[in-house]
Design an enzyme around this catalytic site. Sequence first.
Site, mmCIF file in Angstrom:
data_model
loop_
_atom_site.group_PDB
_atom_site.id
_atom_site.type_symbol
_atom_site.label_atom_id
_atom_site.label_comp_id
_atom_site.label_asym_id
_atom_site.label_seq_id
_atom_site.Cartn_x
_atom_site.Cartn_y
_atom_site.Cartn_z
ATOM 1 N N ALA A 59 -5.039 23.358 -87.092
ATOM 2 C CA ALA A 59 -6.386 22.771 -87.174
ATOM 3 C C ALA A 59 -6.365 21.486 -87.982
ATOM 4 C CB ALA A 59 -7.353 23.764 -87.802
ATOM 5 N N THR A 60 -7.406 20.699 -87.808
ATOM 6 C CA THR A 60 -7.569 19.463 -88.577
ATOM 7 C C THR A 60 -8.993 19.383 -89.107
ATOM 8 O OG1 THR A 60 -8.257 18.172 -86.645
ATOM 9 C CG2 THR A 60 -5.895 18.205 -87.151
ATOM 10 N N SER A 62 -11.755 16.574 -89.193
ATOM 11 C CA SER A 62 -11.978 15.330 -88.445
ATOM 12 C C SER A 62 -12.052 14.135 -89.393
ATOM 13 C CB SER A 62 -13.285 15.419 -87.645
ATOM 14 O OG SER A 62 -13.204 16.390 -86.640
ATOM 15 N N HIS A 112 -12.133 30.611 -85.369
ATOM 16 C CA HIS A 112 -11.407 31.801 -84.929
ATOM 17 C C HIS A 112 -10.168 32.101 -85.762
ATOM 18 C CE1 HIS A 112 -9.504 28.986 -81.646
ATOM 19 N NE2 HIS A 112 -9.085 28.705 -82.854
ATOM 20 N N ASP A 144 -14.836 33.713 -81.955
ATOM 21 C CA ASP A 144 -14.543 32.754 -80.886
ATOM 22 C C ASP A 144 -15.747 31.838 -80.703
ATOM 23 O OD1 ASP A 144 -13.909 31.361 -78.595
ATOM 24 O OD2 ASP A 144 -13.237 33.114 -77.472
#
Length: 226
Positions: A59-60, A62, A112, A144
């Site tokens: 993940a990042t 933004s 998630h 989700d």
Amino acid sequence: MAWRCSGRTNADLIANMHAARIITSDRVKEAMTKVDRANYVIHKSEAYEDSPQSIGHGATISAPHMHAHAVEHLLDFLGPGKRVLDVGSGSGYLCAVLHHLVPGGVVVGIDHIPELVDWSKGNLRQDGLGSALDNGEIIMVAGDGRQGHSDLTPYDAIHVGAAAPTLPHQLVDQLNSPGRMFIPVGSFAQQILQVDKDENGRVTKKQLMGVMYVPLTDAESQKRGY
């Protein structure tokens, strides 16, 4: 330009985005000034760079200018008592910003990756928002996000922080009438879509800009690197 908005401090970063007309609203400037990005990144020395950064688990977080664009485009649907859903909430940064724009409202962040949800709660507490978590003004859940979060529907605004291959109808269904969603859509050529639902439930879509986001996918694919 966006890539020139980096600063030495959080205040510098916000001021540079304001000078570049990425931030145009005083409300957005004030809300983003209240949230120190250093509390939501792994490498503190890079906190005020205007670039996406890894937060682990595929993940990042933004780039700040994309968060600013998102909040500016959702602003008409952010205010006292509003409900907001942040899909792919990651570090919790945008949930913090949104919280300051919906006094008395609720911000739901869904991701998630359970480890990221736990980390984001710690980040929010470190940023002084422990009471907002405790009283349910900010709710961080593991799940989700492509399915939304039906417990608190409808949402006046929905932000999606990863690119869906197509527009998820479940998220459109969870928009209030009126309501607005800011979502990147596409696999190779991605576009930010502004999805509006009017008082009668009619849905319209507007392309805002070309982008490059990580894909909105399932947890296992994300952990494998997509």
